[in-house]
Enzyme design. Sequence first.
Site, PDB file in Angstrom:
ATOM      1  N   GLY A  31      -2.526 -15.107  -7.150  1.00 49.10           N
ATOM      2  CA  GLY A  31      -1.164 -15.357  -7.632  1.00 49.10           C
ATOM      3  C   GLY A  31      -0.473 -14.105  -8.134  1.00 49.10           C
ATOM      4  O   GLY A  31      -0.916 -12.996  -7.895  1.00 49.10           O
ATOM      5  N   LEU A  33       2.470 -13.183  -7.060  1.00 50.52           N
ATOM      6  CA  LEU A  33       2.619 -12.670  -5.695  1.00 50.52           C
ATOM      7  C   LEU A  33       3.652 -11.548  -5.580  1.00 50.52           C
ATOM      8  O   LEU A  33       4.673 -11.550  -6.261  1.00 50.52           O
ATOM      9  CB  LEU A  33       3.022 -13.828  -4.767  1.00 50.52           C
ATOM     10  CG  LEU A  33       2.040 -15.007  -4.762  1.00 50.52           C
ATOM     11  CD1 LEU A  33       2.546 -16.106  -3.818  1.00 50.52           C
ATOM     12  CD2 LEU A  33       0.638 -14.576  -4.366  1.00 50.52           C
ATOM     13  N   HIS A  37       1.191  -9.609  -0.683  1.00 53.60           N
ATOM     14  CA  HIS A  37       0.669 -10.961  -0.433  1.00 53.60           C
ATOM     15  C   HIS A  37       1.500 -11.653   0.653  1.00 53.60           C
ATOM     16  O   HIS A  37       0.962 -12.300   1.547  1.00 53.60           O
ATOM     17  CB  HIS A  37       0.783 -11.823  -1.694  1.00 53.60           C
ATOM     18  CG  HIS A  37      -0.103 -11.408  -2.831  1.00 53.60           C
ATOM     19  ND1 HIS A  37       0.406 -10.957  -4.023  1.00 53.60           N
ATOM     20  CD2 HIS A  37      -1.452 -11.390  -2.967  1.00 53.60           C
ATOM     21  CE1 HIS A  37      -0.598 -10.691  -4.858  1.00 53.60           C
ATOM     22  NE2 HIS A  37      -1.737 -10.931  -4.244  1.00 53.60           N
ATOM     23  N   GLN A  64     -15.541 -13.706 -10.738  1.00 50.48           N
ATOM     24  CA  GLN A  64     -15.500 -12.336 -10.228  1.00 50.48           C
ATOM     25  C   GLN A  64     -15.042 -11.327 -11.290  1.00 50.48           C
ATOM     26  O   GLN A  64     -14.900 -10.152 -11.001  1.00 50.48           O
ATOM     27  CB  GLN A  64     -14.636 -12.242  -8.969  1.00 50.48           C
ATOM     28  CG  GLN A  64     -13.153 -12.432  -9.196  1.00 50.48           C
ATOM     29  CD  GLN A  64     -12.402 -12.585  -7.895  1.00 50.48           C
ATOM     30  OE1 GLN A  64     -12.588 -13.546  -7.150  1.00 50.48           O
ATOM     31  NE2 GLN A  64     -11.543 -11.627  -7.582  1.00 50.48           N
ATOM     32  N   GLY A 168      -6.384  -8.534   2.721  1.00 50.29           N
ATOM     33  CA  GLY A 168      -5.685  -7.252   2.726  1.00 50.29           C
ATOM     34  C   GLY A 168      -6.639  -6.080   2.792  1.00 50.29           C
ATOM     35  O   GLY A 168      -7.693  -6.081   2.155  1.00 50.29           O
ATOM     36  N   LYS A 170      -6.026  -3.452   1.424  1.00 52.16           N
ATOM     37  CA  LYS A 170      -5.954  -2.913   0.062  1.00 52.16           C
ATOM     38  C   LYS A 170      -7.314  -3.035  -0.629  1.00 52.16           C
ATOM     39  O   LYS A 170      -7.744  -2.153  -1.339  1.00 52.16           O
ATOM     40  CB  LYS A 170      -4.862  -3.663  -0.692  1.00 52.16           C
ATOM     41  CG  LYS A 170      -4.928  -3.642  -2.193  1.00 52.16           C
ATOM     42  CD  LYS A 170      -4.433  -2.347  -2.735  1.00 52.16           C
ATOM     43  CE  LYS A 170      -4.301  -2.300  -4.243  1.00 52.16           C
ATOM     44  NZ  LYS A 170      -5.068  -3.198  -5.027  1.00 52.16           N
TER      45      LYS A 170
HETATM   46  P1  AMP Z   1      -5.271 -10.742  -5.049  1.00 51.90           P
HETATM   47  O1  AMP Z   1      -4.226 -11.728  -5.442  1.00 51.90           O
HETATM   48  O2  AMP Z   1      -5.144  -9.414  -5.728  1.00 51.90           O
HETATM   49  O3  AMP Z   1      -6.665 -11.312  -5.088  1.00 51.90           O
HETATM   50  O4  AMP Z   1      -5.003 -10.422  -3.511  1.00 51.90           O
HETATM   51  C1  AMP Z   1      -4.980 -11.437  -2.549  1.00 51.90           C
HETATM   52  C2  AMP Z   1      -4.976 -10.812  -1.186  1.00 51.90           C
HETATM   53  O5  AMP Z   1      -3.846  -9.970  -1.041  1.00 51.90           O
HETATM   54  C3  AMP Z   1      -6.211  -9.932  -0.938  1.00 51.90           C
HETATM   55  O6  AMP Z   1      -6.683 -10.147   0.382  1.00 51.90           O
HETATM   56  C4  AMP Z   1      -5.660  -8.550  -1.132  1.00 51.90           C
HETATM   57  O7  AMP Z   1      -6.371  -7.566  -0.398  1.00 51.90           O
HETATM   58  C5  AMP Z   1      -4.255  -8.703  -0.600  1.00 51.90           C
HETATM   59  N1  AMP Z   1      -3.377  -7.656  -1.116  1.00 51.90           N
HETATM   60  C6  AMP Z   1      -3.277  -7.234  -2.405  1.00 51.90           C
HETATM   61  N2  AMP Z   1      -2.416  -6.199  -2.502  1.00 51.90           N
HETATM   62  C7  AMP Z   1      -1.956  -5.956  -1.253  1.00 51.90           C
HETATM   63  C8  AMP Z   1      -1.051  -5.004  -0.693  1.00 51.90           C
HETATM   64  N3  AMP Z   1      -0.440  -4.095  -1.441  1.00 51.90           N
HETATM   65  N4  AMP Z   1      -0.818  -5.047   0.639  1.00 51.90           N
HETATM   66  C9  AMP Z   1      -1.438  -5.968   1.420  1.00 51.90           C
HETATM   67  N5  AMP Z   1      -2.299  -6.891   0.958  1.00 51.90           N
HETATM   68  C10 AMP Z   1      -2.568  -6.882  -0.360  1.00 51.90           C
END
Ligand code: AMP
Length: 301
Positions: A31, A33, A37, A64, A168, A170
Amino acid sequence: MQIVSSIAAMQRLAKKWRRAGTRTGFVPTMGYLHAGHLSLVKCARQAVGKNGRLVVSIYVNPTQFASTEDLSKYPRDLKCDLKLLQSLNVDAVFTPSDTEMYPGETGSRRCESADEPRFEKRGYSTYVVEEKLSRTMEGASRPGHFRGVTTIVAKLFNIVLPDVAVFGQKDFQQAAVVTRMVRDLNFPVKIIVAPTLREADGLAMSSRNKYLIGDLRRQATVLWRAIQMAQAAVKSSKSISAAKLKKDLKRMIEGAPDAKLDYVEFFEPETLSPIANVARGSQMALAVRIGKTRLIDNVRL
Ligand code: AMP
């Protein structure tokens, strides 16, 4: 757009779509977002087509996070997230509670080993562990982190029953660990890894960027500057010593007053094995604390 918080309801919906022969795309998130995302959601839509179904999960997974980390302070804004997802024609948002995902009372058991996460539920005792790719970098810095990631992703796959899931780049190591888990445990899911979206000054978008107040935001560009420095080094010579490059990068990064390098690594992108000589095609990843905020980034050189 349906907002689903029970596992049973999400599985019912997923099975209904499967019986109808519809493909399901899935993007797991925690979240708060941002455009990064949303780019994954668009990528999932492309993968399943306009007749496919899209599910996004929003769940800040406690297993985690270590006890010293930012679980309770992790930013949340469900109302805004739902608005954004609605505009992208997402079919369902899965937003379970902790007791739905990890039933039972929270235990206060003392942890015997550093590998054990601090969040324990008396009624929950099954975890999924990847034992090779998850040992270095994020795995070494955040004991128990990937055990939490693989466990929650496996659970979400069993709940959402996706054909395709998008992660991602990332979180490069996370994508590698999840891809390995899917292969090793034969999940019938195709994993797509989508590129990192960045701010205009190169900072990778992240929910944690919200913590970068005032000058910290400017200092956070050291991660991108470190990447550029490594890129330039690789361009100027065929092969360069990883040890020397790490030393130079540490000095540059810690030139920013509130920056502290956690790690910078150079490795093979498929096996994540460390490499002694960095060249074009090597993968680079780094984690840096800017004040209290820990940021990560990576690139293929
Ligand atoms: P998170 O909410 O941080 O767990 O991220 C959810 C998904 O979004 C994961 O697969 C991340 O790798 C991806 N994500 C986070 N930041 C970015 C970004 N800047 N560009 C592309 N994908 C991202």
